[in-house]
Every structure is written in C-alpha cells, then in structure tokens.
Design a protein around this motif. Structure first.
Motif, PDB file in Angstrom:
ATOM      1  N   LEU B 140     -18.088  39.563   4.396  1.00 43.72           N
ATOM      2  CA  LEU B 140     -18.188  40.660   3.426  1.00 43.72           C
ATOM      3  C   LEU B 140     -18.633  41.962   4.080  1.00 43.72           C
ATOM      4  O   LEU B 140     -18.438  43.036   3.534  1.00 43.72           O
ATOM      5  CB  LEU B 140     -19.197  40.300   2.328  1.00 43.72           C
ATOM      6  CG  LEU B 140     -18.665  39.511   1.141  1.00 43.72           C
ATOM      7  CD1 LEU B 140     -19.773  39.273   0.146  1.00 43.72           C
ATOM      8  CD2 LEU B 140     -17.509  40.229   0.474  1.00 43.72           C
ATOM      9  N   ARG B 141     -19.254  41.870   5.262  1.00 46.76           N
ATOM     10  CA  ARG B 141     -19.715  43.089   5.924  1.00 46.76           C
ATOM     11  C   ARG B 141     -18.588  43.810   6.618  1.00 46.76           C
ATOM     12  O   ARG B 141     -18.755  44.921   7.104  1.00 46.76           O
ATOM     13  CB  ARG B 141     -20.814  42.740   6.937  1.00 46.76           C
ATOM     14  CG  ARG B 141     -21.940  41.977   6.279  1.00 46.76           C
ATOM     15  CD  ARG B 141     -23.011  41.682   7.266  1.00 46.76           C
ATOM     16  NE  ARG B 141     -23.576  42.922   7.795  1.00 46.76           N
ATOM     17  CZ  ARG B 141     -24.815  43.039   8.190  1.00 46.76           C
ATOM     18  NH1 ARG B 141     -25.621  42.018   8.087  1.00 46.76           N
ATOM     19  NH2 ARG B 141     -25.249  44.160   8.674  1.00 46.76           N
ATOM     20  N   PHE B 142     -17.440  43.149   6.701  1.00 45.29           N
ATOM     21  CA  PHE B 142     -16.283  43.760   7.341  1.00 45.29           C
ATOM     22  C   PHE B 142     -15.434  44.479   6.314  1.00 45.29           C
ATOM     23  O   PHE B 142     -15.112  43.941   5.277  1.00 45.29           O
ATOM     24  CB  PHE B 142     -15.431  42.690   8.032  1.00 45.29           C
ATOM     25  CG  PHE B 142     -15.957  42.295   9.369  1.00 45.29           C
ATOM     26  CD1 PHE B 142     -17.162  41.641   9.478  1.00 45.29           C
ATOM     27  CD2 PHE B 142     -15.255  42.590  10.525  1.00 45.29           C
ATOM     28  CE1 PHE B 142     -17.669  41.277  10.714  1.00 45.29           C
ATOM     29  CE2 PHE B 142     -15.748  42.240  11.762  1.00 45.29           C
ATOM     30  CZ  PHE B 142     -16.957  41.571  11.860  1.00 45.29           C
ATOM     31  N   SER B 143     -15.084  45.715   6.612  1.00 47.56           N
ATOM     32  CA  SER B 143     -14.110  46.393   5.764  1.00 47.56           C
ATOM     33  C   SER B 143     -13.196  47.216   6.656  1.00 47.56           C
ATOM     34  O   SER B 143     -13.152  47.008   7.870  1.00 47.56           O
ATOM     35  CB  SER B 143     -14.815  47.233   4.709  1.00 47.56           C
ATOM     36  OG  SER B 143     -13.874  47.560   3.703  1.00 47.56           O
ATOM     37  N   ARG B 452      -7.228  54.011   5.677  1.00 41.80           N
ATOM     38  CA  ARG B 452      -8.060  53.526   4.576  1.00 41.80           C
ATOM     39  C   ARG B 452      -9.511  53.925   4.815  1.00 41.80           C
ATOM     40  O   ARG B 452     -10.210  54.349   3.899  1.00 41.80           O
ATOM     41  CB  ARG B 452      -7.925  52.009   4.494  1.00 41.80           C
ATOM     42  CG  ARG B 452      -8.406  51.400   3.232  1.00 41.80           C
ATOM     43  CD  ARG B 452      -7.977  49.950   3.152  1.00 41.80           C
ATOM     44  NE  ARG B 452      -6.547  49.816   2.914  1.00 41.80           N
ATOM     45  CZ  ARG B 452      -5.757  48.934   3.523  1.00 41.80           C
ATOM     46  NH1 ARG B 452      -6.260  48.114   4.423  1.00 41.80           N
ATOM     47  NH2 ARG B 452      -4.483  48.874   3.250  1.00 41.80           N
ATOM     48  N   ALA B 455      -9.959  57.399   3.953  1.00 41.93           N
ATOM     49  CA  ALA B 455      -9.988  57.585   2.493  1.00 41.93           C
ATOM     50  C   ALA B 455     -11.376  57.256   1.961  1.00 41.93           C
ATOM     51  O   ALA B 455     -11.892  57.902   1.058  1.00 41.93           O
ATOM     52  CB  ALA B 455      -8.929  56.706   1.827  1.00 41.93           C
ATOM     53  N   MET B 456     -12.013  56.245   2.562  1.00 41.40           N
ATOM     54  CA  MET B 456     -13.365  55.848   2.131  1.00 41.40           C
ATOM     55  C   MET B 456     -14.395  56.924   2.452  1.00 41.40           C
ATOM     56  O   MET B 456     -15.361  57.105   1.723  1.00 41.40           O
ATOM     57  CB  MET B 456     -13.803  54.580   2.859  1.00 41.40           C
ATOM     58  CG  MET B 456     -13.191  53.321   2.350  1.00 41.40           C
ATOM     59  SD  MET B 456     -13.838  51.994   3.391  1.00 41.40           S
ATOM     60  CE  MET B 456     -13.186  50.587   2.531  1.00 41.40           C
ATOM     61  N   GLN B 458     -13.871  60.165   2.854  1.00 42.01           N
ATOM     62  CA  GLN B 458     -13.377  61.498   2.508  1.00 42.01           C
ATOM     63  C   GLN B 458     -12.987  62.288   3.761  1.00 42.01           C
ATOM     64  O   GLN B 458     -13.273  63.473   3.875  1.00 42.01           O
ATOM     65  CB  GLN B 458     -14.409  62.293   1.690  1.00 42.01           C
ATOM     66  CG  GLN B 458     -14.587  61.797   0.272  1.00 42.01           C
ATOM     67  CD  GLN B 458     -15.761  60.869   0.164  1.00 42.01           C
ATOM     68  OE1 GLN B 458     -16.833  61.166   0.661  1.00 42.01           O
ATOM     69  NE2 GLN B 458     -15.565  59.722  -0.454  1.00 42.01           N
ATOM     70  N   ARG B 467     -20.991  53.075  11.566  1.00 47.25           N
ATOM     71  CA  ARG B 467     -21.136  51.682  11.131  1.00 47.25           C
ATOM     72  C   ARG B 467     -21.295  50.814  12.371  1.00 47.25           C
ATOM     73  O   ARG B 467     -20.379  50.735  13.191  1.00 47.25           O
ATOM     74  CB  ARG B 467     -19.924  51.274  10.304  1.00 47.25           C
ATOM     75  CG  ARG B 467     -19.857  52.048   8.992  1.00 47.25           C
ATOM     76  CD  ARG B 467     -18.569  51.828   8.265  1.00 47.25           C
ATOM     77  NE  ARG B 467     -18.336  50.446   7.892  1.00 47.25           N
ATOM     78  CZ  ARG B 467     -18.215  50.046   6.620  1.00 47.25           C
ATOM     79  NH1 ARG B 467     -18.353  50.912   5.633  1.00 47.25           N
ATOM     80  NH2 ARG B 467     -17.964  48.792   6.342  1.00 47.25           N
TER      81      ARG B 467
END
Lengths: 321, 501
Positions: B140-143, B452, B455-456, B458, B467
């Motif tokens: 879940l920590r990966f995006s 993406r 987009a996150m 801005q 990160r």
C-alpha cells in the motif's frame, strides 16, 4: 394484414413462452457471445455467469469468446458486422457510448440491435476513513478555496468515473486534479494507501473497504439512492444537482440486421437469464446494480447516454466532434 | 497471520484424492498450454473457469492454481527446445536455454529450468503463506512515483542486456519505447500513433509481437539453412540435475527468488519483468558475462527461478488487496469472484480456510509440476529430432495460429508477421532483441506512472525525491546503470586488447 401479423407474432411469442420445444426450434446449435474485454475481468465474469444456465432458458448453450483489442472496439465491431442469424451476439459496454464522441471509432449503438441492459453502475465518491472530508460539500468547499490541490483518482481517462467527477467540477466551478489509473483496483489502492485525496469509482469497487471501515462514501451519482447503500446520499442530496448522469453500463446486443423472430427469441432468452438466481446472486454479491431493460428501453437509454456524455467529454477536452 | 492449524487443514483438503487428481491434471494441462506458443496460462485459466462451475470452489481453485504455476513453468520448455517462448516470461529463458539445446545440452537445460522453476515457485508460495498480511500493508505504500522508479530501475538493466554493441542495444531499447507509445494515451485517454485505425487504439498486441520476434524470426532463419544442415539426432543428455550442479547455482537461485517475489508483489509487474531483471543482475554480477547468451546454465536458472518466484508475489496483492499482479492473476481473481470468494481484505477475515487452502494448493502445485516436468522432459525433448523440414513449417503454423487465438483478433496475425520480419532483420544485423522487449514492457509503465505522479503533485517533479522509497529506488537504478556501463567499457577494452594481440 397488420393485425394478422401482430396476432401471429403474439401467438408465436406466447408459444415460445409456453412450450420448451418451440424455444429449441428457434436455435439449433450453440450461440457465440463475443466479450470485447479480456477473460477474467468484470465484464467477462458477468458474461460467463449470465450464460451459465443458458441451456435451460433458450434450449442451447452460449459460448463466451473473448475478442479483445482496440479498447473493446475490435470485439464490438465483430458483432456489429456478424451475420444476423442470431448465432452471434456480444456484450457491449460503456465505451460504445464514447467511441464516436472521442474519435476512437465510428462504432455506436446505432450499429447494433440492443437486446438487454444488464447492469448500470453510478459513480461513487469516497475517501479514506481518516480524511478530513466528512461530506461531499467539505470536499467541494476545500477545492474552491484551494484550486487544484484536491487529487481525485479514477479508473481511466474518459471512464464514467472520470467524467462524473468532471461534471461535478464543472457544475460547482472547482478545479480538481484528476489522477487516472489503469482500472478501478489500482485507483482504489492509491486512495486506501493515502496517495490521493479522494476516489471516484463504482461503489462495488470499494465495497469491502467500506465494510472494514477503511473507506467512507461521500456521495453517489444517481437519480435516487443506491439500493445496496441506502445511507449514502446522492450527489444532488449532497447539494450539487447533476443533470447529466453518467453510468457505467453493460448489456447484450446482436447485429442490426436480425430477423424479428430471432430478435424476439433472444430478447426473451436474455430476460430469463438476467433473472436467473445464479446471475442475481453474483451481481448482488459484488454489488453491481442489476438494472434490466429490454431491447427497446435499452436503445432509448443508449441515446440518452450520448447526450449526457457530450458536455462531460468537452469539459475534460476529450470531445473530438 | 499464518495459522498452522488452518494450513494443515488446507493440505488435508488438497490431498483428498479427487482434489489431488484434478491438481495433477491441471499441472499436465498447464505444462502443455504453457509450452504451446500463443496459449498462455492466462488463457488456459480463462477457458477452464466454466468447467470449475460444476466442480465446486475447492477443486476448481486447485486446478486453476496448478494450471497457473505449471503454465508459467511450461513456457520455458518450448523456449529451450525450439526458441518459441510459450509465454511472455519465457522470452528470457530463450536467451541461454536455446543455445544450450543447440549445443546438445537440452536435457541439462530442461532439468535446470524445471528445478529452478520449482524452487522459485515453492519459495514464493512459502513467502505468500508467511508474509501475506505484512506484505500487503507494504504494497500500500507504493504508488505512482514508486512504480515509476521501479520501471526506471528495470530499464537501467537493459544496459546489461545489450550484447556486444551498447549503441545497437540502446537503439533497440529506443525502438521498444516507441512501440510502447502506440495506443491510447495512458493519462489523456486520446489515441496516439494509431494512424486513425481502430486496431491500433489498444496499442500493439504484446504476445503476438513476442511470438513474431522470437519464434517466427527463428523459423525464417532456419529456412535459410534448411537445405544445408544435415539431419542429426540431437543429444538430450541427463535431465535430472545432480545435487552439485544445483549447488553451483545457489546464489543465482537465491537472487532470482528475491527478485521474483519482490517484482511479483508490485502490481502491474509480472513474471516477465522478474525474469528479465534476475537475468540481467545475474549476468552483471557474473565472472564471465561474455558467456551469457551463448548457453550459460546460470542464465536459464536465473530466468526460470525468478519467473516462478513471482507467482506467489503476483497472487499476494490479488488475494489481500484485490489488485491482480498480472494478467494471469487477474483471471484467477475473476474465477474466485465467480465462486463467491471476492478477493480483498474481507477474504482473509471471512474465508481464512479458503486462503490457507490456496497457500497449500500453491505449494503442492509447485511440487507437482517439478516432478512431472522432470519425468516428462525426455519426451518433450524428442521434438528436437523432428526433421527440420517438418518442424519449421509447424512452428510457423503454431506461431500464426497462436497469435490469432490469444485475442481472436485477425490484426494480431499481421502484428506477428511484421515483427517476425523485424526480428529476423534485427538479428541478421546484430541488434539484440531483449532490450526492445523490456522497453516495451516497462516503457508504458514508466510513462504512465511518471505522468500520474505529476498529476498527483500538481506538476511538481520533487515528488520523486521527497518520497523516500521512490528516491531510494531511483538511486539504486542510477548506480546499477552506472556500474553496468563501466563494466561494458572494461569489457570492450578487454576484447580490443585480445584482438590486438
């Protein structure tokens, strides 16, 4: 003459309802159902469950064939150009409403004989349980004060979820940062992992996380509340009336040139399959709203969808007409 | 958490004669399907789902998991014997497996491939059973920024795959990136480089492209020599590897296991990426990198072990988060949903018995294909003794039918043919194919996740540095590329020096 024919048709229809052999006479061999999306996906699962008991309902089996490519257009096109003998039908999906408007293909519902709408899913706005946004109004107010800061994940550019969020942004004059993902599952994971402020998805896609208390619904698009989620307000109830309601939808269609008796037999057959307990059980379990419409109503619905889609696509710059 | 009592119960269920029979049947089917080009494990699972309706969930899941693991393994068989990767991941097995078979070491190659796959698969099944809930939280920590970084790490290893000329390797990778751009823009959603055709709107079909690049191109090359090569009985050799043959590869296997499971856990990265990264890393750290591509056993072990080590990793996010790791697990997920077992956080809570049965079935399935593979290898290898004048047309036929059968899309046959010609020309003029394939896989992933991420944030590129996980992976990628380039240069000098002498 007209009266005679109508009586004949009514008689035939009655016959086909009453006696099993009459049904078997309509189809002599198995029917092929083209699914324009990959095996194992949501549409494929729906199709395979739908036709599971086909033999009981129309006397012959239905074989699912996945014909993918061209974002669904390859499979759908193959149905629209198939021989109109009733032995080739196909699943048609939301994308068919958008191809022409987005300039992806000239294919539209006008190239098909719609037979049955099976499912219509609205978009739902949700946030992680620890989000400061308690209502949709919180989110809109915050976005108004901080343009572009609110990031909202969706299942893909041009998807009903993306467009529903775009319509909300247009109506309220806010600026949201849309983050498109490759499908609903990765979009949801980004929200649950706290990488975006909110998610717009099908309610079924976050159902498990709502049950475990990790995710909270803010509102759902739709004329009335979703039967599976009576506590979640509609977007209109949350204070933002939406005229263009965009649904993700899935249905069955055949080629345009099928004879009337075949069309009717398929219409009746799919009506029964859509009411099959196995099909209902699957749809309810995964919270895909079952909305059955017969061929005629389905056609009207598809016309309305295109009208609703046009301003939404224009808002996100995807309109190509 | 892992519950040993439930796991024991799971084994009990799997070992019931009827379930075990179906599992073995699934293994045989999986190996065959995996070995045939164009028939992938993904397809086989999809085709079998309707049959599982009548079996009930337990038998159905046993069969599908067996098909899945055996199918991933089986892909390597055709790679080794006839240079026809049965599955995308098996492309990497081609690189050293086929040269080994050409040298008369087909038996050894098949044996190592089988044992490697089996060990990788067992390792990942155990990891899945022990760490599933833990790894799910980690995933879940990966995006998007982390996935972008991972794709860059993957692309950085293409340097290692370039062969003799880094420039030609770079050109090949660049061509792959261009191919990855065809289709719908991943973020904007508008068509790109489709030349107005509907067929290209979904991009260039990946598996038909692979079949063309590797299998058809080799058939074309064989046609050139079909008259001149005299017919011979190929040596097969020992199949079951000796213990000391395996001990030699212990570090390769361990590395492949770790890379496999890590890559597998990442959504959208599957066995193909795992095999490529493990192969490249093994080659990079080898004392004799020159031998890779010419029939180096470690190359086969690295590819096959990582491939199957990723299976458990791919299953993990599927059952814990409902995010399938690759195409095959996406189909498995569909099958579970049909059997009223929707993957996601609730599956663990409400159906812990089923989850543990899945762990047990995966472990048994891996042992099952290892045993059957070793028993059958001698018979598979007979294909080498088929007259080329029969074998080559058969490969062409299988390739084209396979390319069509995958999506039932006629334009895929053209994709296969065109890439067959491209692959033939590339090899003729000494351009390596692997960097291109890896670039196609990772190019799309890198691009979409890069955009993406922006987009996150801005539009703020600092998201990749602020990160920690993303930043860390990017640093590793930079170091890996740097060290690989230095090695290439040193290698080139050594070759020059040898030439001068």
């Amino acid at each position: 003459m007209t009266l005679d024919r109508r009586t004949l048709i009514a008689g035939a229809a009655l016959g086909s309802v009453l006696s099993a052999p009459a049904i078997a006479q309509t189809f002599q061999r198995d029917i092929t159902m083209v699914v324009p999306w990959a095996a194992g996906g949501g549409t494929d699962t729906l199709a395979r469950t739908l036709v599971k008991n086909a033999k009981q309902h129309i006397g012959v089996g239905i074989n699912v064939v996945n014909r993918t490519g061209g974002t669904g257009a390859v499979g759908m096109q193959s149905v629209s150009t198939a021989r109109g003998d009733g032995y080739t039908v196909g699943l048609i999906t939301f994308h068919l409403s958008a191809y022409r408007l987005m300039g992806l293909s000239q294919l539209s519902y006008r190239d098909f004989q719609p037979l049955a709408l099976l499912n219509r899913t609205p978009a739902a706005f949700s946030v992680k349980a620890d989000s400061p946004f308690k209502t949709l109004k919180d989110l809109v107010d915050y976005a108004k004060a901080n343009p572009g800061v609110v990031t909202i994940a969706n299942s893909g550019a041009g998807a009903n979820t993306h467009l529903s969020a775009a319509i909300l942004a247009k109506n309220t004059g806010i600026r949201l940062s849309f983050v498109p993902f490759d499908g609903g599952a990765p979009a949801r994971t980004a929200m649950v992992g706290g990488h975006v402020s909110a998610l717009v998805s099908g309610p079924d896609e976050v159902l498990q996380y709502v049950k475990t208390g990790q995710v909270r619904f803010l509102a759902m698009v739709g004329e009335q509340r979703h039967p599976s989620f009576p506590d979640v307000p509609t977007v209109a109830e949350a204070g933002f009336p939406i005229k263009e309601i965009i649904y993700d939808w899935r249905g069955v269609a055949g080629p345009k040139n099928m004879p009337a008796d075949i069309t009717r037999a398929l219409n009746d057959g799919f009506a029964k399959m859509a009411n099959d307990p196995d099909f209902i059980a699957l749809m309810d379990q995964v919270a895909l709203p079952r909305v059955y419409m017969n061929g005629a109503d389905f056609t009207t619905f598809l016309g309305t969808m295109e009208t609703s889609l046009e301003p939404a696509l224009a808002e996100v710059g995807l309109l190509r007409r | 958490m892992l519950d040993l009592a439930l796991l024991a119960k799971g084994f009990g269920t799997v070992f019931q004669p009827s379930h075990l029979f179906i599992l073995v049947l699934g293994t045989i089917g999986g190996i065959i399907v995996g070995a045939l080009p164009g028939l992938t494990a993904t397809m086989a699972i999809a085709l079998l789902i309707p049959f599982t309706f009548s079996m009930g969930p337990t038998a159905g899941i046993c069969m599908l998991l067996a098909v899945y693991t055996a199918g991933i393994y089986g892909g390597g068989i055709a790679s080794i014997l006839i240079r026809t990767p049965g599955t995308p991941a098996a492309v990497v097995t081609v690189l050293d497996g086929y040269p080994m078979a050409q040298k008369g070491l087909a038996g050894q190659a098949l044996g190592l491939a089988t044992v490697g796959s089996g060990i990788g698969g067992l390792f990942s099944a155990l990891c899945l059973a022990i760490f599933a809930p833990l790894l799910a939280a980690f995933a879940l920590r990966f995006s998007a920024p982390e996935f972008f970084a991972l794709a860059i790490l993957g692309l950085s290893v293409t340097v290692t795959l370039t062969g003799r000329s880094p420039l030609k390797g770079a050109l090949s990778a660049a061509f792959g990136l261009v191919i990855a751009m065809v289709g719908l823009d991943p973020i904007g959603g508008f068509p790109r480089f489709t030349f107005g055709t509907t067929e290209l709107a979904g991009g260039i079909a990946f598996v038909p492209m692979l079949i063309g690049l590797f299998s058809l191109s080799e058939a074309f090359r064989q046609i050139e020599i079909i008259e001149t090569v005299e017919r011979m009985t190929a040596k097969i050799g020992r199949v079951v590897p000796r213990i000391n043959e395996l001990v030699v590869h212990k570090w390769t296997m361990l590395r492949a296991c770790l890379i496999g499971i890590t890559v597998g856990v990442m959504p959208s990265m599957g066995p193909d990426t795992a095999a490529f990264m493990s192969y490249a890393e093994t080659k990079r750290s080898s004392d004799r990198p020159d031998d890779f591509g010419k029939g180096e056993p470690a190359g086969v072990v690295a590819a096959q072990t990582a491939e199957n080590a990723s299976t458990g990793g791919d299953v993990l996010p599927m059952i814990t988060l409902g995010v399938p790791g690759d195409a095959a697990t996406a189909v498995l997920m569909g099958a579970l949903i049909i059997h009223n077992l929707e993957p996601g956080p609730l599956l663990f809570r409400d159906h812990a018995d089923v989850v543990h049965m899945i762990f047990a079935a995966l472990i048994v399935a891996n042992i099952s294909f290892m045993v059957l593979g070793l028993l059958g290898a001698r018979y598979f290898a007979k294909v080498l003794n088929v007259d080329r004048r029969l074998l080559v047309p058969t490969i062409v036929l299988f390739s084209l039918v396979g390319a069509y059968a995958l999506n039932n899309n006629p334009s895929d046959v053209w994709v296969c043919l065109i890439f067959g010609i491209i692959g033939y020309l590339m090899q003729r003029y000494d351009f390596p194919i692997s960097p291109m394939v890896l670039a196609v896989i990772l190019g799309a992933m890198a691009e979409s996740n890069f955009r993406r991420s922006l987009a996150m944030s801005q539009g703020d590129p600092m998201i990749f540095l602020s990160r920690p996980i993303a930043c860390g992976i990017l640093i590793v990628a930079l170091l890996a590329a740097f060290s690989a380039i230095r090695r290439q240069i040193a290698l080139a000098r050594r070759v020059d020096a040898a030439g001068a002498r």
